[in-house]
Write a protein that holds these residues in place. Structure first.
Motif, PDB file in Angstrom:
ATOM      1  N   VAL A  16      83.198  75.210  25.647  1.00 12.14           N
ATOM      2  CA  VAL A  16      82.917  73.940  24.983  1.00 12.14           C
ATOM      3  C   VAL A  16      81.951  74.153  23.827  1.00 12.14           C
ATOM      4  N   ALA A  17      80.906  74.952  24.048  1.00 14.64           N
ATOM      5  CA  ALA A  17      79.937  75.224  22.986  1.00 14.64           C
ATOM      6  C   ALA A  17      80.593  75.930  21.806  1.00 14.64           C
ATOM      7  N   LEU A  18      81.476  76.888  22.113  1.00 11.71           N
ATOM      8  CA  LEU A  18      82.154  77.623  21.047  1.00 11.71           C
ATOM      9  C   LEU A  18      83.077  76.704  20.260  1.00 11.71           C
ATOM     10  N   ARG A  19      83.832  75.864  20.945  1.00 14.23           N
ATOM     11  CA  ARG A  19      84.771  74.975  20.276  1.00 14.23           C
ATOM     12  C   ARG A  19      84.035  73.979  19.364  1.00 14.23           C
ATOM     13  N   MET A  20      82.950  73.430  19.858  1.00 21.14           N
ATOM     14  CA  MET A  20      82.189  72.477  19.060  1.00 21.14           C
ATOM     15  C   MET A  20      81.546  73.172  17.860  1.00 21.14           C
ATOM     16  N   THR A  21      81.045  74.387  18.079  1.00 24.10           N
ATOM     17  CA  THR A  21      80.427  75.140  16.977  1.00 24.10           C
ATOM     18  C   THR A  21      81.459  75.486  15.905  1.00 24.10           C
ATOM     19  N   LEU A  22      82.629  75.944  16.335  1.00 18.33           N
ATOM     20  CA  LEU A  22      83.676  76.275  15.376  1.00 18.33           C
ATOM     21  C   LEU A  22      84.144  75.035  14.623  1.00 18.33           C
ATOM     22  N   ALA A  23      84.170  73.891  15.308  1.00 19.69           N
ATOM     23  CA  ALA A  23      84.570  72.646  14.635  1.00 19.69           C
ATOM     24  C   ALA A  23      83.571  72.300  13.530  1.00 19.69           C
ATOM     25  N   VAL A  24      82.286  72.483  13.808  1.00 23.25           N
ATOM     26  CA  VAL A  24      81.260  72.224  12.789  1.00 23.25           C
ATOM     27  C   VAL A  24      81.413  73.192  11.619  1.00 23.25           C
ATOM     28  N   ILE A  25      81.632  74.465  11.923  1.00 25.29           N
ATOM     29  CA  ILE A  25      81.748  75.481  10.875  1.00 25.29           C
ATOM     30  C   ILE A  25      82.992  75.248  10.021  1.00 25.29           C
ATOM     31  N   CYS A  26      84.138  75.063  10.673  1.00 25.65           N
ATOM     32  CA  CYS A  26      85.395  74.890   9.931  1.00 25.65           C
ATOM     33  C   CYS A  26      85.386  73.592   9.129  1.00 25.65           C
ATOM     34  N   TRP A 110      92.322  64.569   6.806  1.00 28.97           N
ATOM     35  CA  TRP A 110      93.369  64.603   7.826  1.00 28.97           C
ATOM     36  C   TRP A 110      93.514  66.006   8.398  1.00 28.97           C
ATOM     37  N   ALA A 111      93.494  67.003   7.524  1.00 24.79           N
ATOM     38  CA  ALA A 111      93.614  68.391   7.982  1.00 24.79           C
ATOM     39  C   ALA A 111      92.404  68.797   8.818  1.00 24.79           C
ATOM     40  N   ALA A 112      91.212  68.341   8.431  1.00 21.74           N
ATOM     41  CA  ALA A 112      90.007  68.647   9.204  1.00 21.74           C
ATOM     42  C   ALA A 112      90.104  68.064  10.604  1.00 21.74           C
ATOM     43  N   ALA A 113      90.675  66.861  10.722  1.00 21.66           N
ATOM     44  CA  ALA A 113      90.853  66.257  12.042  1.00 21.66           C
ATOM     45  C   ALA A 113      91.828  67.080  12.887  1.00 21.66           C
ATOM     46  N   ILE A 114      92.903  67.544  12.276  1.00 23.79           N
ATOM     47  CA  ILE A 114      93.877  68.364  13.012  1.00 23.79           C
ATOM     48  C   ILE A 114      93.233  69.669  13.470  1.00 23.79           C
ATOM     49  N   ILE A 115      92.436  70.272  12.603  1.00 25.44           N
ATOM     50  CA  ILE A 115      91.747  71.513  12.980  1.00 25.44           C
ATOM     51  C   ILE A 115      90.803  71.247  14.146  1.00 25.44           C
ATOM     52  N   GLY A 116      90.123  70.112  14.116  1.00 25.40           N
ATOM     53  CA  GLY A 116      89.259  69.760  15.237  1.00 25.40           C
ATOM     54  C   GLY A 116      90.034  69.642  16.531  1.00 25.40           C
ATOM     55  N   LEU A 117      91.224  69.057  16.469  1.00 29.07           N
ATOM     56  CA  LEU A 117      92.057  68.942  17.668  1.00 29.07           C
ATOM     57  C   LEU A 117      92.476  70.309  18.190  1.00 29.07           C
ATOM     58  N   THR A 118      92.841  71.207  17.279  1.00 28.35           N
ATOM     59  CA  THR A 118      93.269  72.540  17.713  1.00 28.35           C
ATOM     60  C   THR A 118      92.109  73.324  18.331  1.00 28.35           C
ATOM     61  N   LEU A 119      90.947  73.242  17.720  1.00 31.29           N
ATOM     62  CA  LEU A 119      89.789  73.961  18.261  1.00 31.29           C
ATOM     63  C   LEU A 119      89.347  73.354  19.586  1.00 31.29           C
ATOM     64  N   GLY A 120      89.380  72.033  19.671  1.00 27.20           N
ATOM     65  CA  GLY A 120      89.023  71.390  20.922  1.00 27.20           C
ATOM     66  C   GLY A 120      89.974  71.738  22.041  1.00 27.20           C
ATOM     67  N   GLY A 121      91.219  72.010  21.710  1.00 24.49           N
ATOM     68  CA  GLY A 121      92.210  72.391  22.704  1.00 24.49           C
ATOM     69  C   GLY A 121      92.198  73.866  23.040  1.00 24.49           C
ATOM     70  N   GLY A 122      91.347  74.645  22.369  1.00 21.09           N
ATOM     71  CA  GLY A 122      91.269  76.073  22.645  1.00 21.09           C
ATOM     72  C   GLY A 122      92.218  76.920  21.840  1.00 21.09           C
ATOM     73  N   PHE A 123      92.887  76.340  20.869  1.00 21.89           N
ATOM     74  CA  PHE A 123      93.791  77.095  19.998  1.00 21.89           C
ATOM     75  C   PHE A 123      92.961  77.629  18.828  1.00 21.89           C
ATOM     76  N   GLU A 125      92.899  80.517  17.212  1.00 20.86           N
ATOM     77  CA  GLU A 125      93.565  81.215  16.110  1.00 20.86           C
ATOM     78  C   GLU A 125      94.122  80.231  15.088  1.00 20.86           C
ATOM     79  N   GLY A 126      94.786  79.185  15.589  1.00 20.18           N
ATOM     80  CA  GLY A 126      95.366  78.203  14.679  1.00 20.18           C
ATOM     81  C   GLY A 126      94.315  77.490  13.855  1.00 20.18           C
ATOM     82  N   GLY A 127      93.207  77.112  14.480  1.00 21.37           N
ATOM     83  CA  GLY A 127      92.143  76.413  13.756  1.00 21.37           C
ATOM     84  C   GLY A 127      91.502  77.275  12.685  1.00 21.37           C
ATOM     85  N   LEU A 128      91.240  78.535  13.011  1.00 15.19           N
ATOM     86  CA  LEU A 128      90.587  79.429  12.044  1.00 15.19           C
ATOM     87  C   LEU A 128      91.521  79.782  10.890  1.00 15.19           C
ATOM     88  N   PHE A 129      92.776  80.083  11.205  1.00 14.71           N
ATOM     89  CA  PHE A 129      93.733  80.417  10.152  1.00 14.71           C
ATOM     90  C   PHE A 129      93.971  79.214   9.244  1.00 14.71           C
TER      91      PHE A 129
END
Length: 230
Positions: A16-26, A110-123, A125-129
């Motif tokens: 959870v910490a990693l997903r939230m951190t990556l969401a902030v960074i991305c 819109w794309a940022a929201a989708i990336i947040g969904l992917t990172l929150g779901g544990g995907f 690779e998809g969020g970072l790419f």
């Protein structure tokens, strides 16, 4: 999938910490480019949207996997995809020159929201790419787009002039230069502080004619106050 993330796909404190951190960074990476260009939705807005979307997916997973409540995990995420349109619409404006601005910012939100969904779901690779590709699109593809528009065969121009004879001169100028008028609209009402008349032209340019040169030639016509591309 990258094996590095295999241990972080379950809903744990560290994942959870990693997903939230990556969401902030991305989200911040996407938003900082908009901030530099002074767009209405910038650094903090993209972070909040991406983080909020990640929390939405995490909440869905938590309710289903941890709390054991029977629910559709995709339902909350679907509401984010639809609801982000309201925020994106707020960044789109039509200027008094009838020019639409803010579409790229709205698409970025819109794309940022989708990336947040992917990172929150544990995907991960998809969020970072996706973040990397969006950044490339905003930083480098804009130059490609500019070059494409530079050689576009059609152009929309907003022309402000102060007398009727100027319009006749403009039409004569277009015929001399071989510019075909695809559409034309004239507004005689007040559209500036000096109450000048306005006209919007859609012109088709023949090969070898650049848009900048067309605008320069129109500005040289007596009676023309200003020329802007729409």
């Amino acid at each position: 999938m990258l094996s590095f993330f295999d241990g972080l796909r379950e809903v744990t404190v560290w994942s959870v910490a990693l997903r939230m951190t990556l969401a902030v960074i991305c989200g911040g990476i996407i938003g900082i480019e908009r901030e530099f260009k002074r767009r209405p939705a910038g650094f903090r807005t993209h972070i909040l949207i991406c983080l909020g979307a990640a929390m939405t997916t995490l909440t869905s997973q938590y309710l289903y996997l941890i709390m054991g409540q029977y629910t559709d995990m995709a339902r909350l995420g679907a509401q984010v995809v639809a609801g982000i349109g309201f925020i994106g619409a707020g960044t789109i404006i039509v200027t008094r020159r009838q020019r639409v601005k803010g579409l790229t910012t709205a698409a970025g939100l819109w794309a940022a929201a989708i990336i947040g969904l992917t990172l929150g779901g544990g995907f991960y690779e998809g969020g970072l790419f996706a973040t990397a590709l969006i950044l490339i699109a905003e930083l480098f593809f804009s130059r490609v787009e500019y070059q494409m528009l530079k050689y576009a065969p059609e152009i929309n121009l907003y022309v402000e002039y102060n007398n009727n004879s100027c319009m006749e001169t403009l039409l004569h100028h277009f015929r001399e230069q071989g510019l075909k008028i695809l559409n034309m609209g004239i507004i005689h009402s007040s559209c500036s502080e000096t109450h000048n008349a306005c006209a919007i032209f859609t012109l088709r340019l023949h090969k070898g004619v650049f848009q900048e040169q067309v605008q320069t030639d129109i500005r040289a016509v007596p009676g023309v106050i200003s020329v802007r591309e729409l």
